[in-house]
Design a protein around this motif. Structure first.
Motif, mmCIF file in Angstrom:
data_model
loop_
_atom_site.group_PDB
_atom_site.id
_atom_site.type_symbol
_atom_site.label_atom_id
_atom_site.label_comp_id
_atom_site.label_asym_id
_atom_site.label_seq_id
_atom_site.Cartn_x
_atom_site.Cartn_y
_atom_site.Cartn_z
ATOM 1 N N GLU B 28 1.156 9.019 -0.759
ATOM 2 C CA GLU B 28 -0.342 8.779 -0.948
ATOM 3 C C GLU B 28 -0.623 10.762 -1.067
ATOM 4 O O GLU B 28 -0.453 10.884 0.494
ATOM 5 N N TYR B 30 -3.970 11.490 1.398
ATOM 6 C CA TYR B 30 -4.275 10.943 2.398
ATOM 7 C C TYR B 30 -3.115 10.894 4.051
ATOM 8 O O TYR B 30 -3.081 11.370 4.663
ATOM 9 N N ARG B 31 -1.952 10.460 2.957
ATOM 10 C CA ARG B 31 -0.345 10.387 3.782
ATOM 11 C C ARG B 31 -0.645 11.588 5.051
ATOM 12 O O ARG B 31 0.670 12.285 5.881
ATOM 13 N N ARG B 38 -1.170 16.345 11.626
ATOM 14 C CA ARG B 38 -0.454 14.969 13.278
ATOM 15 C C ARG B 38 0.602 15.865 13.598
ATOM 16 O O ARG B 38 0.701 16.137 14.851
ATOM 17 N N ASN B 78 10.070 7.114 -3.455
ATOM 18 C CA ASN B 78 11.246 6.405 -2.990
ATOM 19 C C ASN B 78 10.754 5.903 -1.624
ATOM 20 O O ASN B 78 9.985 7.310 -0.832
ATOM 21 N N LEU B 79 9.947 4.953 -1.458
ATOM 22 C CA LEU B 79 10.082 4.274 -0.597
ATOM 23 C C LEU B 79 10.450 4.166 0.943
ATOM 24 O O LEU B 79 10.075 4.672 2.113
ATOM 25 N N SER B 80 12.324 4.934 0.806
ATOM 26 C CA SER B 80 12.334 4.470 2.355
ATOM 27 C C SER B 80 12.130 6.212 2.605
ATOM 28 O O SER B 80 12.103 5.918 4.375
ATOM 29 N N ILE B 82 9.492 8.002 2.783
ATOM 30 C CA ILE B 82 8.365 7.627 2.888
ATOM 31 C C ILE B 82 8.821 6.950 4.233
ATOM 32 O O ILE B 82 7.551 7.860 6.047
ATOM 33 N N SER B 83 8.949 5.985 4.634
ATOM 34 C CA SER B 83 9.460 5.564 5.739
ATOM 35 C C SER B 83 9.992 5.998 7.153
ATOM 36 O O SER B 83 9.275 6.541 8.266
ATOM 37 N N ASN B 86 7.903 9.234 8.327
ATOM 38 C CA ASN B 86 6.007 8.457 9.242
ATOM 39 C C ASN B 86 7.133 8.122 10.671
ATOM 40 O O ASN B 86 6.383 8.275 10.667
ATOM 41 N N TYR B 90 5.490 9.387 13.785
ATOM 42 C CA TYR B 90 5.599 9.042 14.618
ATOM 43 C C TYR B 90 5.891 9.945 15.918
ATOM 44 O O TYR B 90 5.555 9.339 17.497
#
Lengths: 163, 260
Positions: B28, B30-31, B38, B78-80, B82-83, B86, B90
């Protein structure tokens, strides 16, 4: 028995979609369980208790979004990884198809009303996801701001030390 | 736990690279904005990112400011990735690789293939379609027919994607494949219901993810990218509908009585 079958097939579908969206390998099973939770809540409210489609979709989405927020804390992954495959069973594909089929058969009255129902359903899903995620974002942003202030103070200390 | 100090330009280079990878893997907006600001903030630099689904613009309010623009052409889910990004953002406040190592690592992530190959995705599409047909109350014939139809449509889409047509044509031709294979299945077996097969096979192509992401962008206040994501979702939905409707219309005009 009906619920167990629904749970099984919904988790199968959600796991397949998690692979389709390239989710991390250790997460696929959890995704299946989360998607099945949403679908079982929906089936129970819609067919057993007879609530409207909007309310059932909304409640199901809130329950699965809460489950995915919880598992994102446990497995240290972003919420998107759980929510996006999880909402797939609820997406109103049947409504979209029936509306389209009615419209190509020149039955505009039925088609428009079915398509509008599908649209309200998807809005219910989106509102449910947004509600839970914005609730949890408040907590996350506060924690990040605390961390940022601490790191800024350290930077200022470092600059003072250099002088 | 050692933290490397990056200069301003190095920090911003890394932040833009992370943002590009996130946007390419369908995060997304905003992410992406959140991650970029950040990453810069933990090193003490304040930036104002402006992200839409196709472009990242970075700058700030100072007079000796900088500007970075980067374009994203092709997006997928591709969700992996993104993970992974992320997790990296962090842990950025205790990042101990040097600048060159970080750049090489990000470049590797940008180039690396998706965790599941082409045929695994086709198989997953078939299984998902079959499970959907069963969820809607189909019998065993519907289950098998939806498996064949969903898998076939994804194979067609993947084969066509090699020629790089526009996304509209990819989805429209996948829709034609769904309609044609579902009609064939109905012609072969009497117990198949057209509706359940088509809805099952349709589900891997329904743009639920862009639509939901668009609404979440609205909620986060990114009106422009919300608009463009919902427009994208409507375009995909109408293209797949046109593909299926074309086949069904042809079948109506010729009047084949296949499944009654």
């Amino acid at each position: 028995m009906e619920m167990i079958t629904a749970f099984f097939f919904a988790s199968l579908a959600t796991m397949a979609f998690a692979i389709l969206f390239q989710a991390p390998k250790k997460i696929v099973l959890i995704d299946g369980i989360i998607g099945a939770i949403g679908w079982v809540v929906f089936i129970y409210l819609r067919h057993e208790l007879g609530y409207t489609s909007f309310v059932s979709n909304f409640t199901a989405t809130i329950s699965l979004a809460l489950a995915s927020e919880l598992s994102s804390r446990i497995f240290k992954q972003p919420v998107t990884v759980f929510v996006i495959p999880g909402i797939v069973p609820l997406v109103p594909g049947l409504g979209i198809y029936q509306g389209m089929f009615a419209i190509i058969n020149n039955d505009y009255n039925n088609g428009t009303s079915i398509l509008l129902t599908a649209m309200t359903d998807s809005v219910a899903i989106a509102i449910g996801v947004m509600l839970v995620s914005s609730l949890f974002r408040v907590i996350k942003v506060r924690r990040f701001m605390l961390q940022y202030r601490r790191s800024k103070r350290q930077m200022e200390m470092k600059v003072k030390g250099k002088k | 736990m050692a933290k490397t100090d990056f200069t301003r330009d190095q920090t911003i280079n890394i932040a833009v690279k992370i943002g590009k990878i996130l946007l390419k893997s369908g995060a997304e907006t905003y992410r992406v904005e959140d991650t970029i600001s950040r990453c810069c903030l933990v090193h003490g630099y304040e930036v104002d990112p402006f992200v839409t689904p196709t472009v990242i613009i970075l700058g700030n309010e100072d007079t000796d400011s900088f500007i970075r623009v980067s374009r994203i052409g092709y997006r997928s889910t591709n969700l992996s990735l993104i993970s992974e990004m992320n997790t990296m953002s962090y842990n950025f406040h205790k990042w101990d690789k040097s600048y060159e190592e970080t750049c090489a690592w990000l470049e590797k992530k940008w180039r690396q293939p998706a965790p599941y190959g082409k045929w695994a995705v086709c198989l997953a599409s078939g299984i998902g379609s079959a499970a959907f047909a069963a969820m809607l109350g189909g019998n065993s014939h519907d289950f098998i027919a939806a498996f064949v139809t969903g898998g076939m449509a994804m194979v067609v889409l993947k084969q066509i994607a090699g020629y790089h047509p526009s996304a509209f044509w990819e989805n429209a031709i996948a829709g034609v494949a769904i309609g044609a294979v579902a009609l064939l299945c109905c012609a072969m077996s009497v117990q198949c219901t057209m509706e359940k097969i088509i809805v099952g096979a349709l589900m891997p192509f329904v743009p639920g993810v862009p639509f939901c992401n668009g609404l979440r962008d609205y909620m986060a206040g990114n009106l422009m990218s919300g608009n463009s994501r919902i427009a994208e979702a409507l375009l995909f939905a109408s293209s797949i509908a046109i593909g299926i409707a074309f086949v069904l219309r042809v079948w109506f005009i010729w009047g084949w009585d296949l499944w009654k």
